[in-house]
Design a protein around this motif. Structure first.
Motif, mmCIF file in Angstrom:
data_model
loop_
_atom_site.group_PDB
_atom_site.id
_atom_site.type_symbol
_atom_site.label_atom_id
_atom_site.label_comp_id
_atom_site.label_asym_id
_atom_site.label_seq_id
_atom_site.Cartn_x
_atom_site.Cartn_y
_atom_site.Cartn_z
ATOM 1 N N SER A 167 0.799 -1.361 0.025
ATOM 2 C CA SER A 167 -0.020 -0.004 0.097
ATOM 3 C C SER A 167 0.825 1.259 -0.045
ATOM 4 C CB SER A 167 -0.823 -0.019 0.993
ATOM 5 O OG SER A 167 -1.801 -1.200 1.157
ATOM 6 N N VAL A 168 1.939 1.371 0.822
ATOM 7 C CA VAL A 168 2.757 2.428 0.846
ATOM 8 C C VAL A 168 3.479 2.628 -0.543
ATOM 9 C CG1 VAL A 168 5.032 3.364 1.634
ATOM 10 C CG2 VAL A 168 3.520 2.126 3.203
ATOM 11 N N LEU A 169 3.722 1.683 -1.329
ATOM 12 C CA LEU A 169 4.288 1.564 -2.664
ATOM 13 C C LEU A 169 3.398 2.258 -3.616
ATOM 14 C CD1 LEU A 169 6.609 1.084 -4.541
ATOM 15 C CD2 LEU A 169 6.149 -1.124 -4.955
ATOM 16 N N LEU A 170 1.963 1.770 -3.530
ATOM 17 C CA LEU A 170 1.052 2.313 -4.302
ATOM 18 C C LEU A 170 0.701 3.646 -4.340
ATOM 19 C CD1 LEU A 170 -1.621 -0.856 -4.164
ATOM 20 C CD2 LEU A 170 0.240 -0.080 -6.099
ATOM 21 N N GLY A 171 0.841 4.175 -2.830
ATOM 22 C CA GLY A 171 0.767 5.450 -2.536
ATOM 23 C C GLY A 171 1.659 6.560 -3.076
ATOM 24 N N MET A 172 2.934 5.829 -2.972
ATOM 25 C CA MET A 172 4.068 6.631 -3.768
ATOM 26 C C MET A 172 4.071 6.921 -5.057
ATOM 27 S SD MET A 172 7.299 4.829 -1.455
ATOM 28 C CE MET A 172 8.615 5.741 -2.728
ATOM 29 N N MET A 173 3.338 5.943 -5.723
ATOM 30 C CA MET A 173 3.266 6.047 -7.134
ATOM 31 C C MET A 173 2.288 7.056 -7.504
ATOM 32 S SD MET A 173 4.124 2.249 -8.952
ATOM 33 C CE MET A 173 3.049 1.320 -7.957
ATOM 34 N N ALA A 174 1.020 7.044 -6.590
ATOM 35 C CA ALA A 174 -0.102 7.862 -6.931
ATOM 36 C C ALA A 174 0.484 9.258 -6.629
ATOM 37 C CB ALA A 174 -1.345 7.354 -6.006
ATOM 38 N N GLN A 175 1.188 9.644 -5.589
ATOM 39 C CA GLN A 175 1.620 10.863 -5.231
ATOM 40 C C GLN A 175 2.619 11.579 -6.489
ATOM 41 O OE1 GLN A 175 2.695 12.353 -1.337
ATOM 42 N NE2 GLN A 175 2.266 10.131 -0.701
ATOM 43 N N HIS A 176 3.182 10.644 -6.956
ATOM 44 C CA HIS A 176 4.346 11.385 -7.741
ATOM 45 C C HIS A 176 4.528 10.922 -9.257
ATOM 46 C CE1 HIS A 176 5.982 12.236 -3.679
ATOM 47 N NE2 HIS A 176 6.329 11.023 -3.537
ATOM 48 N N THR A 177 3.541 10.318 -9.618
ATOM 49 C CA THR A 177 3.326 9.712 -11.019
ATOM 50 C C THR A 177 3.197 10.913 -11.980
ATOM 51 O OG1 THR A 177 2.375 8.197 -12.565
ATOM 52 C CG2 THR A 177 1.145 9.306 -10.956
ATOM 53 N N ALA A 178 3.660 10.733 -13.308
ATOM 54 C CA ALA A 178 3.710 11.673 -14.241
ATOM 55 C C ALA A 178 2.266 11.644 -15.092
ATOM 56 C CB ALA A 178 4.696 11.697 -15.265
ATOM 57 N N ALA A 179 1.436 10.290 -14.578
ATOM 58 C CA ALA A 179 0.327 10.338 -15.396
ATOM 59 C C ALA A 179 -0.774 11.426 -15.187
ATOM 60 C CB ALA A 179 -0.296 8.940 -14.746
ATOM 61 N N ASP A 180 -1.805 11.592 -15.940
ATOM 62 C CA ASP A 180 -2.729 12.745 -15.812
ATOM 63 C C ASP A 180 -3.795 12.488 -14.758
ATOM 64 O OD1 ASP A 180 -1.611 13.951 -18.180
ATOM 65 O OD2 ASP A 180 -2.661 12.843 -19.487
ATOM 66 N N VAL A 181 -4.202 11.162 -14.705
ATOM 67 C CA VAL A 181 -5.184 10.626 -13.574
ATOM 68 C C VAL A 181 -4.868 9.398 -12.767
ATOM 69 C CG1 VAL A 181 -7.593 10.096 -13.381
ATOM 70 C CG2 VAL A 181 -6.847 11.914 -15.033
ATOM 71 N N ASN A 182 -5.202 9.312 -11.645
ATOM 72 C CA ASN A 182 -5.061 8.135 -11.085
ATOM 73 C C ASN A 182 -6.328 7.401 -10.731
ATOM 74 O OD1 ASN A 182 -2.200 8.413 -10.757
ATOM 75 N ND2 ASN A 182 -2.460 9.767 -8.924
ATOM 76 N N VAL A 183 -6.497 6.062 -10.973
ATOM 77 C CA VAL A 183 -7.734 5.437 -10.632
ATOM 78 C C VAL A 183 -7.142 4.327 -9.517
ATOM 79 C CG1 VAL A 183 -9.780 4.181 -11.239
ATOM 80 C CG2 VAL A 183 -8.845 5.899 -12.757
ATOM 81 N N ILE A 184 -7.423 4.313 -8.328
ATOM 82 C CA ILE A 184 -7.101 3.401 -7.357
ATOM 83 C C ILE A 184 -8.064 2.789 -6.753
ATOM 84 C CG2 ILE A 184 -5.905 3.261 -4.916
ATOM 85 C CD1 ILE A 184 -4.882 6.303 -5.528
ATOM 86 N N CYS A 185 -8.111 1.312 -6.876
ATOM 87 C CA CYS A 185 -9.096 0.288 -6.308
ATOM 88 C C CYS A 185 -8.598 -0.373 -5.111
ATOM 89 C CB CYS A 185 -9.205 -0.562 -7.648
ATOM 90 S SG CYS A 185 -10.581 -1.760 -7.045
ATOM 91 N N LEU A 186 -9.278 -0.281 -3.962
ATOM 92 C CA LEU A 186 -9.040 -0.915 -2.797
ATOM 93 C C LEU A 186 -10.078 -1.959 -2.609
ATOM 94 C CD1 LEU A 186 -7.940 2.068 -0.493
ATOM 95 C CD2 LEU A 186 -6.551 0.746 -1.837
ATOM 96 N N VAL A 187 -9.763 -3.114 -2.712
ATOM 97 C CA VAL A 187 -10.597 -4.591 -2.624
ATOM 98 C C VAL A 187 -10.101 -5.181 -1.388
ATOM 99 C CG1 VAL A 187 -11.411 -6.462 -4.059
ATOM 100 C CG2 VAL A 187 -10.483 -4.562 -5.206
ATOM 101 N N GLY A 188 -11.342 -5.445 -0.796
ATOM 102 C CA GLY A 188 -11.145 -6.482 0.654
ATOM 103 C C GLY A 188 -10.271 -5.804 1.394
ATOM 104 N N GLU A 189 -9.906 -4.452 1.681
ATOM 105 C CA GLU A 189 -9.188 -3.830 2.508
ATOM 106 C C GLU A 189 -10.123 -3.919 3.991
ATOM 107 O OE1 GLU A 189 -6.376 -2.965 2.800
ATOM 108 O OE2 GLU A 189 -5.729 -3.019 0.585
ATOM 109 N N ARG A 190 -9.488 -3.947 4.850
ATOM 110 C CA ARG A 190 -10.040 -3.419 6.252
ATOM 111 C C ARG A 190 -10.583 -2.029 6.523
ATOM 112 N NH1 ARG A 190 -5.742 -6.817 7.505
ATOM 113 N NH2 ARG A 190 -4.247 -5.263 7.532
ATOM 114 N N GLY A 191 -11.773 -1.712 6.711
ATOM 115 C CA GLY A 191 -12.201 -0.292 6.807
ATOM 116 C C GLY A 191 -11.399 0.765 7.295
ATOM 117 N N ARG A 192 -10.871 0.421 8.633
ATOM 118 C CA ARG A 192 -9.784 1.207 9.219
ATOM 119 C C ARG A 192 -8.611 1.822 8.320
ATOM 120 N NH1 ARG A 192 -4.930 0.523 10.626
ATOM 121 N NH2 ARG A 192 -4.921 -1.676 10.491
ATOM 122 N N GLU A 193 -8.123 0.767 7.244
ATOM 123 C CA GLU A 193 -7.099 1.152 6.379
ATOM 124 C C GLU A 193 -7.067 2.086 5.293
ATOM 125 O OE1 GLU A 193 -5.683 -2.816 5.370
ATOM 126 O OE2 GLU A 193 -4.128 -2.663 6.921
#
Length: 460
Positions: A167-193
């Protein structure tokens, strides 16, 4: 013509039936000939409406899988058809929002005004219509951009056990990527997370150009399964607007588990580790929807939760064959505090030779040689049995180890543009080549002094 075809294939909206059987998590409706994939509504005795999807048929009637708890449903409850084709509302106004598997906002803010709709399930682009992938996409993560360079439209997997920093690695990519748009899908995660990921890993800057699709572990399997399809459908809409989209799905393993739950409930036979055959047809359909078309691109990272750290478990093995590369996260590196914990010797980008320059490729190969040499002799080095001078490659690996680790390690908030990463990699690669003695040496031109050629003589 499209409207005429839709009307011809439509099922009358007045179609109704009644519940005749409830087994486990499914209900069977008699006199209800709705197609598979249609959305129905079960009216309970209390008057509550429970949405359900047609997932199959039996002799008794249509098999429905509810989108929430089926408690209170009894024999004879009325079933009504809502839609024969699942669609979701999409648009640029979804940026910065958190939605569920139906693309409905769940962040407590008013739902935005959206005029466009897109099907939940679409066919992948035709192979002949996919342009070649020739341009790199910066993720902002040095170890990926430098050693596992990915292209715009490439699909990679992040393979790891639990608790090693996916999750930390995915968050780093979403913050710093050169892409125009991020679409992030969280499947089966604990609600707290979910809030932890949005506020800590993604941050306000990352959220501003992202859409987060959430289906937590307590939601019905159908919602968890459709979350990945909804995220892909949203990414497809932005791609068709000419955008470069970064699609992050965490995790495809939980999506497959949700499909296993639905398939077994619908009567499918279990196969490898209990997964029904439909799971292994679902994965390629989902993955092939990402990639490039003539308008834009979807660069996708699918995290794969490796059960029991078994590299050959069925989902991991299937995904390795479907993707254009894989990034393995090491529990050993995570335990040493090395983040991101990417095991480069087990990771590969199959398109790096297409999107990275020759010097960058040579530098990455040199660093891989040093990493491999150190790992091979790690036991000898640890106990002090290795003597300097025994092996030139190992000597170079020891001399440059701190610099290599400094290049590969990166904090959560540290941003490294692609140009900066390549410059640092090439500088490190040059030092590695010098230590290995593989730098080409200039060759002086060869000068020869030849005797004059005698004139031919003629004999009569």
């Amino acid at each position: 013509m499209d409207y005429e075809r839709t009307l011809q294939n439509a099922t009358p909206a007045a179609l109704t039936g009644s519940v005749v059987e409830v087994v486990g998590l499914t209900a069977t409706a008699a006199d209800f000939p709705a197609p598979v994939g249609a959305l129905a509504e079960i009216t309970s005795p209390s008057g509550d409406a429970i949405e359900a999807e047609v997932v199959g048929f039996s002799d008794a009637g249509a098999v429905l899988y509810p989108l929430k708890s089926i408690a209170g449903v009894r024999r004879g409850c009325r079933v009504r058809l809502k839609r024969t084709q699942r669609q979701i509302r999409v648009g640029a106004n979804l940026l910065g929002r958190v939605v569920n598997a139906h693309a409905r906002c769940i962040d407590g803010k008013p739902h935005p005004f959206l005029t466009d709709r897109t099907p939940l399930e679409r066919d992948a682009p035709e192979p002949i219509d996919r342009p070649r992938i020739l341009q790199p996409l910066s993720t902002g993560v040095r170890s990926i951009d430098g050693m596992l360079t990915c292209g715009r439209g490439q699909r990679l997997g992040i393979f790891a056990g639990s608790g090693v920093g996916k999750s930390v690695l995915l968050g780093m990519m979403a913050q710093h990527t050169a892409a125009d748009v991020n679409v992030i899908c969280l499947v089966g995660e604990r609600g707290r997370e979910v809030n932890d990921f949005i506020e800590r890993d993604l941050g306000p800057h990352g959220l501003a150009k992202s859409i987060v699709v959430v289906a937590t572990s307590n939601e019905p399997a159908l919602m968890r399964l459709q979350a990945a399809s909804a995220a892909t459908a949203i990414a497809e809409w932005f791609r068709d607007q000419g955008k470069d989209v970064l699609l992050l799905v965490d995790s495809v393993t939980r999506t497959a588990m949700a499909n296993r739950e639905i398939g077994l409930a619908a009567g499918e036979p279990p196969t490898n580790r209990g997964y029904p055959p439909s799971t292994f047809s679902l994965l390629p359909r989902l993955v092939e929807r990402a990639g490039r078309n003539k308008l834009g691109s979807i660069t996708a990272f699918y995290s794969v939760l490796v059960e029991g750290d078994d590299e050959n478990e069925p989902i991991a093995d299937t995904m390795r064959g479907l993707l254009d590369g894989h990034v393995w996260l090491s529990r050993k590196l995570a335990g040493e505090g090395h983040y991101p914990a990417i095991d480069l010797l087990q990771s590969i980008s199959r398109l790096m030779s297409e999107v990275a320059g020759k010097q960058e490729q040579q530098s990455a190969i040199a660093l891989r040689r040093l990493l491999a040499a150190y790992r091979e002799n790690e036991d000898l080095i640890t106990i002090g049995a290795y003597r300097k001078g025994s092996n030139r490659t190992v000597d170079a690996a020891l001399a440059l180890r701190d610099e290599i680790n400094g290049f590969l390690r990166q904090t959560r908030d540290e941003h490294s543009p692609l140009e900066t990463t390549i410059q640092a990699l090439n500088a490190l690669g040059a030092r590695a080549a010098a230590a290995l003695g593989t730098q080409p040496t200039p060759v002086a031109p060869i000068v020869t002094t030849a005797a004059p050629i005698a004139a031919p003589t003629t004999t009569v």
